[in-house]
Design a protein around this motif. Structure first.
Motif, short mmCIF file in Angstrom:
data_model
loop_
_atom_site.label_atom_id
_atom_site.label_comp_id
_atom_site.label_asym_id
_atom_site.label_seq_id
_atom_site.Cartn_x
_atom_site.Cartn_y
_atom_site.Cartn_z
N CYS A 207 20.97 82.13 71.01
CA CYS A 207 22.21 81.37 70.93
C CYS A 207 23.34 82.16 70.24
CB CYS A 207 21.99 80.07 70.15
SG CYS A 207 20.94 78.86 70.97
N LEU A 208 22.98 83.11 69.39
CA LEU A 208 23.96 83.77 68.53
C LEU A 208 24.18 85.26 68.82
CD1 LEU A 208 22.87 82.12 65.15
CD2 LEU A 208 24.80 81.45 66.61
N ARG A 209 23.29 85.89 69.57
CA ARG A 209 23.38 87.34 69.76
C ARG A 209 24.64 87.73 70.53
NH1 ARG A 209 18.88 88.66 74.53
NH2 ARG A 209 19.79 87.26 76.08
N PRO A 210 25.22 88.89 70.23
CA PRO A 210 26.39 89.38 70.99
C PRO A 210 25.99 89.69 72.42
CG PRO A 210 26.11 90.58 68.90
CD PRO A 210 24.86 89.79 69.12
N PRO A 211 26.93 89.60 73.35
CA PRO A 211 26.62 89.91 74.76
C PRO A 211 26.43 91.40 74.98
CG PRO A 211 28.95 89.46 74.51
CD PRO A 211 28.33 89.15 73.18
N LEU A 212 25.74 91.73 76.06
CA LEU A 212 25.61 93.12 76.46
C LEU A 212 26.95 93.64 76.95
CD1 LEU A 212 22.29 93.00 78.53
CD2 LEU A 212 22.62 94.20 76.36
N MET A 213 27.18 94.93 76.78
CA MET A 213 28.40 95.57 77.26
C MET A 213 28.11 96.25 78.59
SD MET A 213 30.56 94.72 75.02
CE MET A 213 31.94 95.73 75.55
N GLU A 214 28.87 95.87 79.61
CA GLU A 214 28.70 96.45 80.94
C GLU A 214 29.32 97.84 81.00
OE1 GLU A 214 28.85 94.24 85.04
OE2 GLU A 214 30.87 94.85 84.49
N THR A 215 28.66 98.74 81.72
CA THR A 215 29.18 100.09 81.89
C THR A 215 28.86 100.57 83.29
OG1 THR A 215 29.06 102.38 81.14
CG2 THR A 215 27.06 101.07 80.92
N LEU A 216 29.64 101.52 83.78
CA LEU A 216 29.43 102.07 85.12
C LEU A 216 28.79 103.43 85.07
CD1 LEU A 216 32.81 101.04 86.79
CD2 LEU A 216 30.62 99.84 86.83
N GLU A 217 28.20 103.79 83.95
CA GLU A 217 27.63 105.13 83.78
C GLU A 217 26.28 105.21 84.46
OE1 GLU A 217 27.93 107.01 79.94
OE2 GLU A 217 29.27 105.42 79.29
N GLU A 218 26.29 105.14 85.77
CA GLU A 218 25.04 105.18 86.52
C GLU A 218 24.30 106.50 86.34
OE1 GLU A 218 23.75 102.70 87.90
OE2 GLU A 218 25.43 101.31 87.83
N SER A 219 25.07 107.59 86.18
CA SER A 219 24.42 108.89 86.00
C SER A 219 23.63 108.91 84.71
CB SER A 219 25.48 110.00 86.00
OG SER A 219 26.41 109.80 84.95
N LYS A 220 24.17 108.26 83.68
CA LYS A 220 23.45 108.19 82.40
C LYS A 220 22.19 107.35 82.55
CE LYS A 220 23.05 108.84 77.92
NZ LYS A 220 22.79 110.16 77.36
N ASN A 221 22.31 106.27 83.32
CA ASN A 221 21.15 105.42 83.57
C ASN A 221 20.05 106.22 84.27
OD1 ASN A 221 19.70 103.04 83.60
ND2 ASN A 221 20.52 102.40 85.57
N THR A 222 20.43 107.02 85.25
CA THR A 222 19.46 107.85 85.96
C THR A 222 18.83 108.87 85.02
OG1 THR A 222 20.73 107.61 88.00
CG2 THR A 222 19.16 109.42 87.90
N GLU A 223 19.63 109.40 84.13
CA GLU A 223 19.12 110.39 83.17
C GLU A 223 18.07 109.77 82.28
OE1 GLU A 223 20.86 112.45 79.14
OE2 GLU A 223 22.19 112.26 80.88
#
Length: 233
Positions: A207-223
């Motif tokens: 109920c209280l946690r901060p939301p996730l931050m969206e990012t477009l760093e797909e290359s970092k995700n792949t890494e």
């Protein structure tokens, strides 16, 4: 981390062995009881049993609210474990918690399904529903009859233990710690308050946690995925 995984393995193996030993599906009263629970014929059952059975659907939602973000950089899908845990509890949930690799970052877009789990309103709905269920159980249930059924009916016995194990493993796995880190929560006091308050601690956290931050760093995700990939792949 290794010690945690060993503990989770011991819990999983022990509960699987205990379930097979009791063999609840071999009992004549299991299917009639299960059918009444699934078809909401709660008027014919002790309320405590109905509520514990329903709360076994709340726990997978709590874990799912952290697993789907976590699963973005795992090498296997979250869905089978999430769906399975709704039917078999820790028997399907623990393999995910055991085999996942700890990570404290999130990269990529937040799709509709993940956004649903990430909303504070989802946690609020689960919290209100849980409170209502517990009030319903306390005001209409027969505790002595529940104890008797816990001792004599294998199905009631196992779902009750399953519920307790859902509470127990929450602070043992690193899933919760990783979710805190992804959201920039560094206060260890929050971890201990949430971890040591069974069921309600995780619900208040959602109920209280901060939301996730969206990012477009797909290359970092792949890494990151490549970093977790088995050697030689």
């Amino acid at each position: 981390m290794v010690i945690r995984k060993i503990i989770l393995w011991v819990i999983w193996l022990g509960f699987v062995a205990y379930t097979l030993w009791l063999a609840p599906l071999d009992q004549a009263d299991t299917w009639p009881l299960g059918w009444k629970l699934l078809t909401l014929q709660w008027g014919k059952l002790n309320t405590f049993i109905s509520v514990i059975f329903t709360l076994m659907g709340v726990w997978p939602m709590i874990y799912g609210a952290m697993m789907f973000a976590d699963g973005r950089i795992q090498n296997f899908r979250v869905w089978p474990y999430f769906l399975g845990s709704n039917f078999t509890g820790v028997i399907c949930l623990l393999p995910y918690l055991i085999f996942r690799k700890s990570n404290q970052e999130f990269y990529g877009k937040i799709d509709k399904w993940l956004r649903f789990f990430d909303r504070r309103s989802t946690g609020f709905f689960l919290l209100v529903g849980t409170i209502a269920l517990l009030v319903y159980a306390v005001t209409t249930g027969d505790w002595q009859d529940y104890i008797r059924q816990f001792q004599t009916r294998h199905f009631v016995h196992l779902i009750s233990i399953d519920f307790c194990l859902m509470c127990l493993i929450f602070p043992i796995t690193s899933l919760f710690e990783d979710d805190m880190a992804r959201r920039g929560i560094k206060d260890t006091r929050i971890f201990w308050v949430v971890a040591l308050l069974p069921l309600f601690g995780p619900l208040f956290y959602l109920c209280l946690r901060p939301p996730l931050m969206e990012t477009l760093e797909e290359s970092k995700n792949t890494e990151i995925k490549n970093k977790f990939a088995p050697s030689g792949v």
